[in-house]
Design an enzyme around this catalytic site. Structure first.
Site, mmCIF file in Angstrom:
data_model
loop_
_atom_site.group_PDB
_atom_site.id
_atom_site.type_symbol
_atom_site.label_atom_id
_atom_site.label_comp_id
_atom_site.label_asym_id
_atom_site.label_seq_id
_atom_site.Cartn_x
_atom_site.Cartn_y
_atom_site.Cartn_z
ATOM 1 N N HIS A 1 7.015 5.264 -4.009
ATOM 2 C CA HIS A 1 6.052 5.079 -5.357
ATOM 3 C C HIS A 1 4.574 4.881 -4.764
ATOM 4 O O HIS A 1 3.777 3.916 -5.599
ATOM 5 C CB HIS A 1 6.623 3.760 -6.036
ATOM 6 C CG HIS A 1 6.521 2.566 -4.942
ATOM 7 N ND1 HIS A 1 7.569 1.282 -5.080
ATOM 8 C CD2 HIS A 1 5.911 1.938 -4.141
ATOM 9 C CE1 HIS A 1 7.111 0.522 -4.026
ATOM 10 N NE2 HIS A 1 6.082 0.994 -3.594
ATOM 11 N N HIS B 1 3.117 -5.519 -6.134
ATOM 12 C CA HIS B 1 2.179 -5.386 -4.640
ATOM 13 C C HIS B 1 0.830 -6.250 -5.140
ATOM 14 O O HIS B 1 -0.290 -6.035 -4.857
ATOM 15 C CB HIS B 1 1.490 -3.836 -4.625
ATOM 16 C CG HIS B 1 2.806 -2.966 -4.091
ATOM 17 N ND1 HIS B 1 3.679 -2.588 -5.142
ATOM 18 C CD2 HIS B 1 2.919 -2.153 -3.237
ATOM 19 C CE1 HIS B 1 4.364 -1.630 -4.536
ATOM 20 N NE2 HIS B 1 4.137 -1.550 -3.483
ATOM 21 N N HIS C 1 6.900 4.024 6.376
ATOM 22 C CA HIS C 1 5.509 3.686 6.204
ATOM 23 C C HIS C 1 4.954 2.445 6.613
ATOM 24 O O HIS C 1 5.442 1.524 6.600
ATOM 25 C CB HIS C 1 5.066 4.359 5.094
ATOM 26 C CG HIS C 1 5.070 3.499 3.927
ATOM 27 N ND1 HIS C 1 6.080 3.083 3.281
ATOM 28 C CD2 HIS C 1 4.096 2.798 2.798
ATOM 29 C CE1 HIS C 1 6.186 2.302 2.177
ATOM 30 N NE2 HIS C 1 4.698 2.174 2.038
ATOM 31 N N GLU D 1 10.404 -1.504 2.113
ATOM 32 C CA GLU D 1 11.005 -1.310 0.674
ATOM 33 C C GLU D 1 12.136 -0.671 0.488
ATOM 34 O O GLU D 1 12.558 -0.626 -0.651
ATOM 35 C CB GLU D 1 9.598 -0.666 0.141
ATOM 36 C CG GLU D 1 8.366 -1.510 0.045
ATOM 37 C CD GLU D 1 7.060 -0.735 -0.618
ATOM 38 O OE1 GLU D 1 6.029 -1.240 -0.835
ATOM 39 O OE2 GLU D 1 7.198 0.792 -0.733
HETATM 40 FE FE FE Z 1 4.943 0.032 -2.172
#
Ligand code: FE
Ligand code: FE
Lengths: 119, 280, 280, 119
Positions: C12, C59, C193, C240
């Protein structure tokens, strides 16, 4: 609806369980009452009750129940007593006064009923 | 290591705050209630806890229905009391213990409890009044605090079975903390009362007596009740007894009832009080 | 009864929003990513879901560290997108389904998940971009939505084991709903990531491949990882992937991989995409 | 301290796990960055960075790291990248720019490193 059995609460006479159905119906009303944590908001309500109710988007039924201090009506319309107590507090009504209003008793008779519960 | 020395379970009726503010402790209406605390003060004189973990429910001061957590755990250095709307005098701030809080939070999440972590949190009468009743002469609450707020406002509420497991995990979390601290667990709310509806004023002395009895030696017995059972038996606000159950479940040793009191009515409520000592 | 027809799991990355806003879908950098969605569009053309349950992480738009829930479930009639601070265009509001939400909430709490119930909730790119990618040509998202936000921001995060159980319970909750609705579960975030620290830019292709493989037929295999394992193997934001695991766990039938795509890099991220069909 | 083993996170080189220790240290800093969700607040920050930082109660070390756009310094001081990204956004810095800043690489070299991760 097939989903209801899991969702539904027991039917207890004289008692409204504050669940999702009530929480949706009473959202604006309870949000208004939550705002009464602030003295400034309590003053604003007293200055113009009708305008204050409209600002929070209360339904007409809810506005009338507020105007009439109709506690049972407010509960039927989704009010939760933890929030309604803040509304009542504006008029120095305590939970015994609310109890009397809801049971149709005098405050004295309501108090006596509580004393008798000790037996 | 931290040690849980016991639990104090008590009602938290707002009217108590007014009675304290007006010095009505000796008034005939209030005397049976306030005298009931003498036994707690005797116990505290020797027990001398360093920390109070307060299991309570917020009544619409900190949380609204926009975002309502099932279990919220404080992680702040200080917790402020605030205006609840009905003119109860605001009490001085409470010291937190963030290191203990974070330890407890880590432990609870590792044990699969899905808490909401609160680094800012205001606390209402359900937190402040029991602490004031424990230490009536202290200007400011003399112990460090850790607020644990349980949803008793908007159904679905956590079941008694879940609260019991949560309390057990809370106890493990506290007792695995490495500092030498004496911890008392408070459970506030109840006992039977109903503020709303045509059944307002409902009180159930027999059910309260059963709860107070089972909580001492057989708290698991209360986990067989559903929330609807509790509403029916203890009243819409009597469900706050889940805070007592949570607090009791945090005691893992042999539990000894040091003191108790039960008095009807305080405001609309059957007021209960117990001191349960935790022996290793 | 409601039926879960499958899951779509996807990255996302906010940069996707910029690429869409600027019409860069055919740009050489973006093409391998956007072309990867063709298979999703093919599946959707026949699958035609009515509702999307979106398992994502906020977030720092809706939640701050003052009150951070582990699992937050939406119960609103509408969810708004809002300014996240870096100029991503705001997308139109999303329809909720409060009746379904409350059913799911009742079921989850009965199953001992300690959720935070949200009657007001703004949704960020992790919710909006996957829906936009699924229905790129629709002005407004054509399905009803139910946001489920998982804490991936502040440790302790829910463990993969807990997320798996939560996903299972979410699936049971949805499938016990009495309306005839076709439901797709989205799991957004990841794959590997890391945005922060000297290890920024860390990507782990082998670990991602393992996750994508296990998620199809053997998702329980991922429950043996700790959150620290995931940080080490997938990066600080690669955790995530617990949203993928939660979404996958909601599928209880025989799961068939209909489509997948994997491309490095999109922004700092290994972007992954899967369509998992749920057969009764 | 005996409590630490349960609480402590794994030591992963070049990586800070945002746990309770970091969350406490960075609370004011992250709260400031959270405020940057609002355009008005971003403008207020740009108008007087130092005053804005003081309003949120940042420590001197944090204020200096903000002034220097020192991302690694901000993370060491408890900053969380989800919030710091909103700070970076004010200056049109994206996460690749942040990556380059933190690894001491040029943006081009950082991008190349990412491309190579595909092999
Ligand atoms: Fe994210
Ligand atoms: Fe109460």
């Amino acid at each position: 609806m097939a989903s209801r059995p899991r969702y539904a609460h027991r039917n207890i006479p004289g008692t409204t369980i504050f669940d999702g159905v009530q929480a949706q119906k009473g959202y604006a009303l309870n949000k208004m009452c939550y705002s009464f944590n602030s003295a400034e908001n309590r003053a604003a309500f007293l200055a113009d009750e009708e305008a204050y109710c409209r600002k929070f988007g209360l339904s007409e039924v809810q506005r009338k129940a507020i105007a009439a201090r109709d506690v049972l009506g407010l509960i039927a319309e989704g009010g939760n007593v933890y929030y309604l107590a803040k509304f009542a507090g504006i008029f120095n009504l305590n939970v015994q006064d609310l109890g009397a209003l809801q049971t149709g008793m005098s405050v004295e008779a309501f108090r006596q009923k509580l004393v008798e519960a000790a037996r | 290591m931290a040690r849980i020395i016991g639990a104090v379970t008590t009602s938290h009726v707002p009217a108590i705050g007014n009675a304290i503010a007006r010095g009505m402790q000796e008034d005939p209406y209030w005397k049976p209630f306030f005298r009931g605390w003498d036994g707690v003060h005797d116990w505290l004189a020797t027990a001398k806890p360093d920390v109070a973990v307060v299991v309570y429910n917020d009544h619409g001061l900190q949380f609204f229905l926009d975002k309502l957590p099932t279990f919220a755990v404080g992680a702040a250095a200080e917790y402020q009391n605030a205006d609840e709307g009905w003119g109860l005098p605001t009490l001085p701030p409470y010291r937190g213990n963030p290191d203990l809080s974070w330890h407890v939070i880590e432990s609870l999440v590792a044990d699969e409890f899905d808490i909401t972590t609160c680094q800012e949190m205001v606390v209402d009468h359900a937190f402040t009044l029991p602490l004031k009743l424990m230490w009536p002469d202290a200007e400011q609450c003399p112990v460090m605090t850790l607020p644990v707020a349980v949803n008793t406002v908007q159904h679905p509420l956590p079941t008694p079975a879940r609260c019991y497991k949560f309390g057990r995990a809370l106890g493990r979390a506290v007792e695995s903390y490495g500092e030498d601290l004496k911890v008392v667990i408070l459970g506030t709310g109840g006992l039977s009362h109903q503020l709303d509806g045509q059944r307002a004023g409902f009180i159930n002395k027999a059910f309260d007596a059963m709860c107070m009895d089972k909580l001492v030696g057989e708290p698991e017995a209360l986990t067989r009740y559903s929330i609807d059972d509790l509403v029916e038996q203890a009243g819409t606000q009597g469900v706050e007894v889940i805070n007592w159950l949570t607090a009791r479940a945090a005691l893992s040793g042999t539990v000894n009832k040091v003191h108790s009191n039960y008095h009807i009515p305080i405001s609309n409520t059957a007021s209960g009080l117990m001191v349960l000592e935790n022996r290793a």
